[in-house]
Scaffold this motif. Structure first.
Motif, PDB file in Angstrom:
ATOM      1  N   TYR A   1       0.808  -1.212   0.000  1.00 40.22           N
ATOM      2  CA  TYR A   1       0.000   0.000   0.000  1.00 40.22           C
ATOM      3  C   TYR A   1       0.849   1.273   0.000  1.00 40.22           C
ATOM      4  O   TYR A   1       0.305   2.383   0.029  1.00 40.22           O
ATOM      5  CB  TYR A   1      -0.957  -0.007   1.183  1.00 40.22           C
ATOM      6  N   GLY A   2       2.159   1.099   0.001  1.00 41.38           N
ATOM      7  CA  GLY A   2       3.038   2.255  -0.075  1.00 41.38           C
ATOM      8  C   GLY A   2       2.972   3.167   1.128  1.00 41.38           C
ATOM      9  O   GLY A   2       3.159   4.381   0.997  1.00 41.38           O
ATOM     10  N   ILE A   3       2.693   2.604   2.303  1.00 31.71           N
ATOM     11  CA  ILE A   3       2.616   3.435   3.501  1.00 31.71           C
ATOM     12  C   ILE A   3       3.891   3.305   4.326  1.00 31.71           C
ATOM     13  O   ILE A   3       4.539   2.258   4.327  1.00 31.71           O
ATOM     14  CB  ILE A   3       1.377   3.095   4.358  1.00 31.71           C
TER      15      ILE A   3
ATOM     16  N   ARG B   1      -5.600  -5.149   6.862  1.00 26.20           N
ATOM     17  CA  ARG B   1      -5.719  -4.748   5.467  1.00 26.20           C
ATOM     18  C   ARG B   1      -7.004  -3.937   5.243  1.00 26.20           C
ATOM     19  O   ARG B   1      -7.000  -2.901   4.568  1.00 26.20           O
ATOM     20  CB  ARG B   1      -5.725  -5.984   4.568  1.00 26.20           C
ATOM     21  N   GLU B   2      -8.095  -4.393   5.841  1.00 25.73           N
ATOM     22  CA  GLU B   2      -9.358  -3.662   5.715  1.00 25.73           C
ATOM     23  C   GLU B   2      -9.236  -2.257   6.283  1.00 25.73           C
ATOM     24  O   GLU B   2      -9.762  -1.291   5.710  1.00 25.73           O
ATOM     25  CB  GLU B   2     -10.476  -4.415   6.425  1.00 25.73           C
TER      26      GLU B   2
ATOM     27  N   GLU C   1      -8.929   5.123   1.520  1.00 24.97           N
ATOM     28  CA  GLU C   1     -10.060   5.497   0.665  1.00 24.97           C
ATOM     29  C   GLU C   1     -10.829   6.699   1.207  1.00 24.97           C
ATOM     30  O   GLU C   1     -11.561   7.355   0.453  1.00 24.97           O
ATOM     31  CB  GLU C   1     -10.999   4.301   0.509  1.00 24.97           C
ATOM     32  N   ALA C   2     -10.662   7.001   2.479  1.00 29.47           N
ATOM     33  CA  ALA C   2     -11.404   8.111   3.077  1.00 29.47           C
ATOM     34  C   ALA C   2     -11.053   9.442   2.426  1.00 29.47           C
ATOM     35  O   ALA C   2     -11.889  10.344   2.305  1.00 29.47           O
ATOM     36  CB  ALA C   2     -11.147   8.172   4.578  1.00 29.47           C
TER      37      ALA C   2
ATOM     38  N   TRP D   1      -4.265  10.964   6.892  1.00 27.89           N
ATOM     39  CA  TRP D   1      -2.829  10.897   6.607  1.00 27.89           C
ATOM     40  C   TRP D   1      -2.247   9.724   7.377  1.00 27.89           C
ATOM     41  O   TRP D   1      -2.204   9.739   8.608  1.00 27.89           O
ATOM     42  CB  TRP D   1      -2.180  12.209   7.031  1.00 27.89           C
ATOM     43  N   VAL D   2      -1.811   8.696   6.669  1.00 25.27           N
ATOM     44  CA  VAL D   2      -1.164   7.535   7.288  1.00 25.27           C
ATOM     45  C   VAL D   2       0.335   7.753   7.175  1.00 25.27           C
ATOM     46  O   VAL D   2       0.893   7.753   6.073  1.00 25.27           O
ATOM     47  CB  VAL D   2      -1.577   6.223   6.590  1.00 25.27           C
TER      48      VAL D   2
END
Length: 224
Positions: free
Chosen positions: A11-13, A191-192, A199-200, A204-205
């Motif tokens: 997820y590239g976080i 993952r959820e 998607e929100a 900011w993660v």
């Protein structure tokens, strides 16, 4: 831990790893991955120790050993500090005396970073929480399934977003341990949560050091 690593990469976080220095020494591939993937190593001490049992000088030595070790295994010194279970009466002063830390996370008392005065200097605290923590998988009245984990964290995130939209920004800390959250069935709940947050569109993660730096630059723009 590799399952979690692949998930973050997917997820590239970028995340913060609370890591004991000796654990990274014994798992150098993890330190290499942290460096190459751009994650933050935050010192969780030199070894898995109760810092309140140390005298001041012993704790100072352990802190220095941790810094030197993490810099060697991860290619950069830790800029954040977080004790196992809790600090001693000397920890925060030692963090400030050392001079190279941007923040500590040894607090559970707020949903936002804040400043405190230590030894006559302004010091940044980026609080942690045990509320949204996978430790609840193994604690009584905790999460019985990944669905519980996701639902509880989702509800918390939704309330934080409501407060943010009303002009009261909030920080949400989600605590993960590879031995618990890294199990295949439980990763599905994580993952959820990641997908829901991304998607929100207004979440900011990021790493704690990024939050710390942002707060240093922008804290005057907000009131509680």
């Amino acid at each position: 831990i590799w399952r979690l690593m692949r998930l973050f990469d997917e997820y590239g976080i970028k995340v913060t790893f609370y890591a004991c220095a000796v654990a990274l020494e014994r798992n150098p591939e993890v330190g290499t991955w942290l460096r190459e993937a751009g994650h933050e190593p935050c010192s969780h001490g030199w070894r898995w120790s109760e810092h309140w049992l140390f005298d001041r000088e012993e704790e100072r030595r352990h802190m220095q050993w941790a810094i030197e070790s993490i810099e060697k295994t991860c290619g950069e010194r830790p800029l954040g500090w977080y004790c196992r279970y809790g600090p001693s009466v000397n920890t925060r002063e030692l963090v400030v005396e050392e001079g190279g830390f941007v923040y500590d996370a040894d607090a559970y008392n707020d949903d936002l970073p804040y400043f405190t005065e230590v030894l006559g200097k302004r010091h940044l605290v980026v609080p942690y929480t045990l509320t949204y923590n996978d430790g609840r998988y193994v604690l009584p009245q905790g999460y019985s399934s990944p669905s519980d984990f996701f639902d509880y964290c989702r509800r918390g995130l939704d309330e934080y977003r409501r407060e943010g939209a009303a002009g009261y920004p909030k920080m949400m800390s989600v605590g993960l341990h590879p031995r618990w959250a890294g199990q295949a069935g439980r990763v599905s709940g994580l993952r959820e949560l990641i997908e829901y947050a991304l998607e929100a569109g207004d979440v900011w993660v990021t790493r704690r050091i990024d939050i710390a730096r942002w707060w240093l630059d922008h804290h005057e723009e907000f009131s509680r």
